[in-house]
Design a protein around this motif. Sequence first.
Motif, PDB file in Angstrom:
ATOM      1  N   GLY A 157       0.796  -1.217   0.000  1.00  0.00           N
ATOM      2  CA  GLY A 157       0.000   0.000   0.000  1.00  0.00           C
ATOM      3  C   GLY A 157       0.832   1.271   0.000  1.00  0.00           C
ATOM      4  O   GLY A 157       0.604   2.173  -0.815  1.00  0.00           O
ATOM      5  N   SER A 158       1.793   1.335   0.910  1.00  0.00           N
ATOM      6  CA  SER A 158       2.610   2.549   1.013  1.00  0.00           C
ATOM      7  C   SER A 158       3.450   2.763  -0.245  1.00  0.00           C
ATOM      8  O   SER A 158       3.565   3.887  -0.755  1.00  0.00           O
ATOM      9  N   ILE A 159       4.042   1.674  -0.752  1.00  0.00           N
ATOM     10  CA  ILE A 159       4.888   1.793  -1.943  1.00  0.00           C
ATOM     11  C   ILE A 159       4.056   2.174  -3.161  1.00  0.00           C
ATOM     12  O   ILE A 159       4.397   3.097  -3.916  1.00  0.00           O
ATOM     13  N   GLY A 306      10.666  17.115   3.525  1.00  0.00           N
ATOM     14  CA  GLY A 306      10.554  17.438   2.104  1.00  0.00           C
ATOM     15  C   GLY A 306      10.756  16.265   1.175  1.00  0.00           C
ATOM     16  O   GLY A 306      11.071  16.462  -0.008  1.00  0.00           O
ATOM     17  N   GLU A 307      10.536  15.050   1.654  1.00  0.00           N
ATOM     18  CA  GLU A 307      10.696  13.874   0.800  1.00  0.00           C
ATOM     19  C   GLU A 307       9.523  13.765  -0.171  1.00  0.00           C
ATOM     20  O   GLU A 307       8.420  14.242   0.099  1.00  0.00           O
ATOM     21  N   SER A 308       9.752  13.098  -1.296  1.00  0.00           N
ATOM     22  CA  SER A 308       8.681  12.861  -2.264  1.00  0.00           C
ATOM     23  C   SER A 308       7.766  11.757  -1.768  1.00  0.00           C
ATOM     24  O   SER A 308       8.104  11.009  -0.840  1.00  0.00           O
ATOM     25  N   ALA A 309       6.589  11.651  -2.402  1.00  0.00           N
ATOM     26  CA  ALA A 309       5.655  10.584  -2.043  1.00  0.00           C
ATOM     27  C   ALA A 309       6.276   9.209  -2.282  1.00  0.00           C
ATOM     28  O   ALA A 309       6.073   8.272  -1.498  1.00  0.00           O
ATOM     29  N   LEU A 310       7.060   9.075  -3.367  1.00  0.00           N
ATOM     30  CA  LEU A 310       7.687   7.786  -3.677  1.00  0.00           C
ATOM     31  C   LEU A 310       8.692   7.401  -2.602  1.00  0.00           C
ATOM     32  O   LEU A 310       8.705   6.263  -2.118  1.00  0.00           O
ATOM     33  N   LYS A 311       9.560   8.341  -2.218  1.00  0.00           N
ATOM     34  CA  LYS A 311      10.550   8.032  -1.177  1.00  0.00           C
ATOM     35  C   LYS A 311       9.874   7.723   0.161  1.00  0.00           C
ATOM     36  O   LYS A 311      10.333   6.870   0.926  1.00  0.00           O
ATOM     37  N   THR A 312       8.777   8.417   0.430  1.00  0.00           N
ATOM     38  CA  THR A 312       8.042   8.147   1.664  1.00  0.00           C
ATOM     39  C   THR A 312       7.474   6.734   1.666  1.00  0.00           C
ATOM     40  O   THR A 312       7.540   6.016   2.673  1.00  0.00           O
ATOM     41  N   GLY A 313       6.912   6.308   0.537  1.00  0.00           N
ATOM     42  CA  GLY A 313       6.404   4.944   0.444  1.00  0.00           C
ATOM     43  C   GLY A 313       7.492   3.910   0.645  1.00  0.00           C
ATOM     44  O   GLY A 313       7.302   2.924   1.364  1.00  0.00           O
ATOM     45  N   LEU A 314       8.629   4.136   0.029  1.00  0.00           N
ATOM     46  CA  LEU A 314       9.748   3.206   0.190  1.00  0.00           C
ATOM     47  C   LEU A 314      10.265   3.195   1.623  1.00  0.00           C
ATOM     48  O   LEU A 314      10.771   2.178   2.101  1.00  0.00           O
ATOM     49  N   PRO A 318      10.788  -1.230   5.028  1.00  0.00           N
ATOM     50  CA  PRO A 318      11.452  -2.014   6.084  1.00  0.00           C
ATOM     51  C   PRO A 318      10.551  -2.268   7.288  1.00  0.00           C
ATOM     52  O   PRO A 318      10.663  -3.320   7.934  1.00  0.00           O
ATOM     53  N   MET A 319       9.656  -1.353   7.568  1.00  0.00           N
ATOM     54  CA  MET A 319       8.770  -1.523   8.717  1.00  0.00           C
ATOM     55  C   MET A 319       7.748  -2.638   8.463  1.00  0.00           C
ATOM     56  O   MET A 319       7.408  -3.407   9.359  1.00  0.00           O
ATOM     57  N   GLY A 320       7.269  -2.720   7.212  1.00  0.00           N
ATOM     58  CA  GLY A 320       6.363  -3.814   6.872  1.00  0.00           C
ATOM     59  C   GLY A 320       7.027  -5.166   7.003  1.00  0.00           C
ATOM     60  O   GLY A 320       6.428  -6.137   7.506  1.00  0.00           O
ATOM     61  N   VAL A 321       8.281  -5.252   6.588  1.00  0.00           N
ATOM     62  CA  VAL A 321       9.034  -6.500   6.727  1.00  0.00           C
ATOM     63  C   VAL A 321       9.254  -6.829   8.197  1.00  0.00           C
ATOM     64  O   VAL A 321       9.138  -7.990   8.626  1.00  0.00           O
ATOM     65  N   THR A 322       9.550  -5.817   9.006  1.00  0.00           N
ATOM     66  CA  THR A 322       9.806  -6.034  10.429  1.00  0.00           C
ATOM     67  C   THR A 322       8.572  -6.533  11.147  1.00  0.00           C
ATOM     68  O   THR A 322       8.665  -7.330  12.094  1.00  0.00           O
ATOM     69  N   ILE A 323       7.390  -6.079  10.745  1.00  0.00           N
ATOM     70  CA  ILE A 323       6.151  -6.592  11.341  1.00  0.00           C
ATOM     71  C   ILE A 323       6.047  -8.102  11.143  1.00  0.00           C
ATOM     72  O   ILE A 323       5.708  -8.855  12.065  1.00  0.00           O
ATOM     73  N   HIS A 369      17.265   8.781  12.320  1.00  0.00           N
ATOM     74  CA  HIS A 369      16.185   9.243  13.189  1.00  0.00           C
ATOM     75  C   HIS A 369      14.819   8.605  12.931  1.00  0.00           C
ATOM     76  O   HIS A 369      13.926   8.739  13.768  1.00  0.00           O
ATOM     77  N   VAL A 370      14.629   7.939  11.795  1.00  0.00           N
ATOM     78  CA  VAL A 370      13.317   7.371  11.470  1.00  0.00           C
ATOM     79  C   VAL A 370      13.366   5.849  11.379  1.00  0.00           C
ATOM     80  O   VAL A 370      12.505   5.158  11.949  1.00  0.00           O
ATOM     81  N   PHE A 371      14.362   5.315  10.697  1.00  0.00           N
ATOM     82  CA  PHE A 371      14.440   3.869  10.484  1.00  0.00           C
ATOM     83  C   PHE A 371      14.487   3.111  11.811  1.00  0.00           C
ATOM     84  O   PHE A 371      13.750   2.132  11.998  1.00  0.00           O
ATOM     85  N   GLY A 372      15.330   3.546  12.726  1.00  0.00           N
ATOM     86  CA  GLY A 372      15.490   2.836  13.996  1.00  0.00           C
ATOM     87  C   GLY A 372      14.221   2.771  14.814  1.00  0.00           C
ATOM     88  O   GLY A 372      13.710   1.679  15.108  1.00  0.00           O
ATOM     89  N   PRO A 373      13.642   3.922  15.214  1.00  0.00           N
ATOM     90  CA  PRO A 373      12.419   3.867  16.019  1.00  0.00           C
ATOM     91  C   PRO A 373      11.232   3.270  15.265  1.00  0.00           C
ATOM     92  O   PRO A 373      10.422   2.547  15.844  1.00  0.00           O
ATOM     93  N   GLY A 374      11.139   3.554  13.948  1.00  0.00           N
ATOM     94  CA  GLY A 374      10.037   2.982  13.177  1.00  0.00           C
ATOM     95  C   GLY A 374      10.089   1.468  13.134  1.00  0.00           C
ATOM     96  O   GLY A 374       9.073   0.778  13.287  1.00  0.00           O
ATOM     97  N   SER A 375      11.295   0.922  12.937  1.00  0.00           N
ATOM     98  CA  SER A 375      11.449  -0.538  12.898  1.00  0.00           C
ATOM     99  C   SER A 375      11.202  -1.152  14.267  1.00  0.00           C
ATOM    100  O   SER A 375      10.641  -2.253  14.381  1.00  0.00           O
ATOM    101  N   LEU A 376      11.602  -0.450  15.325  1.00  0.00           N
ATOM    102  CA  LEU A 376      11.365  -0.942  16.678  1.00  0.00           C
ATOM    103  C   LEU A 376       9.865  -1.041  16.965  1.00  0.00           C
ATOM    104  O   LEU A 376       9.384  -2.048  17.515  1.00  0.00           O
ATOM    105  N   ILE A 377       9.125  -0.015  16.580  1.00  0.00           N
ATOM    106  CA  ILE A 377       7.679  -0.024  16.778  1.00  0.00           C
ATOM    107  C   ILE A 377       7.027  -1.115  15.928  1.00  0.00           C
ATOM    108  O   ILE A 377       6.119  -1.817  16.384  1.00  0.00           O
TER     109      ILE A 377
END
Length: 498
Positions: A157-159, A306-314, A318-323, A369-377
Amino acid sequence: MSNPAVPGRRPQSHDGLILAIACVAQFMVVLDVSIVTVALPSIGRDLHYSATGLQWVVNAYVLTFAGFLLLGGRAADLFGQRRVYLTGMTLFTVASLAGGFATDSAWLTSARAVQGVAGAILSPATLTIIITTFPADRRARALGIWSSVAGAGGAAGSILGGVLTSALSWRWVLFVNIPIGVAAVAATLAWLPESRDRIGRGAAAGLDIAGAVAVTAGLGALIYAIIGTDTHPWGSARTLSLLGAAVVLLAAFAVIELRLASTPLMPFRLFRSRSLSGANIVMFLVGAAFFSMWYFLSLYLQNVLGESALKTGLAFLPMGVTIMIGAQLSSRILPRVGVRPLLQVGTLVAAGGFAWLSTIPIHASYWAHVFGPGSLIALALGLLFTPLAAAATAGVAVTEAGLASGVLNTARQIGGSLGLAVLATIATDRTRAALSGARPVVSQATALNDGYSRAFEVATVLILAAFAASFMVPAIRARTTPAAGARQKNEAKTDAAT
């Protein structure tokens, strides 16, 4: 060889097509929870949503889905899988088309609400199709495929939302459902048999429509009152009137369930079980916090970094995989340690992740700042769903396990709706205060960052409350039979996906 247990079954060679029909629908339902998230900033700018009103793009879908989910499950039993599937898929496709052509916020919000109702009709029917199509010896494999496809819908969905929004426009996150829906309807008419020889008269008497309408309207009024406090104070006539209407509607729902409904949407007797009650409280709080993560992170990545929608989806991949990793770990550990330790570890890990996210700076690096806490959650989310499903079904009769699971799913969706309303209001108030009271004046990005940080702080408190509520759940150890283990793994994957 056909399955003799199901009247009118087609040859077994068609079972793959029937499984595909079920999987496509579940993919669409899960996809539409996440696909709009990345498109939210574009939608907000194009249709002039307010800062608090933007959450209705998510909440209109989630709220009606939650309010009508148990009703949809009952409809599939009473009216037949084929009829209900066609109704849900047609309504979902039409609502997607209408939403894609929206010219203002009210139009899109209404279309999303209808999508939620359609999803609530459609999703239970997909499970009914699998159960009535496949005999016991082949059902586990079919459920595994169904769960995997649902998980893929959540991850994709996000991608997909990022790709479509960047390459075309946000409208295509809705238009993408139309060819899929048309193909699914055509395949259903050609290949899917009905699960009943005939539909009995008076079947509608078994549908608690009044209960579904009352709870959805009551929660909608409550959420509307909460998000309206950014312009109308808590003591204003408008806010008090909406809160009063919410109380009346939710009280009416309780009366309908306790006294009037022949087949209650949510039988309150189930909550006599301490295990089920505790699991639903934890799930409600977990849903309230976790829904906010995807929402605010999407806005932060695009509006602040200021990231693009595509970069935000990507960034969410990693968080989807971590779930999924968390769900696999949880299903293996559960028989050894029991339910309560996993709930406590999962909530503490999540609390740490949200506390970490609350420190996000305005000039941040995704990996730092985002990958670490996001993956932990996300890991914590995967860890939590299996023990919550086990706890919710441990204290009820086997014949009511499906109902208990449905109530748990409803608690998650309702918690997500209310939590998002509260946190979005808090974030907006914090942003407005930063813009109006700062000396020297701060930038828009800095004020938004302050608001998102405050939302993550409150989410941390909600997760700590879930940790405290986990002590209500008895020390349950899951059965370790192969069948039980396979069922729990499939439930965990499905819950994580939706």
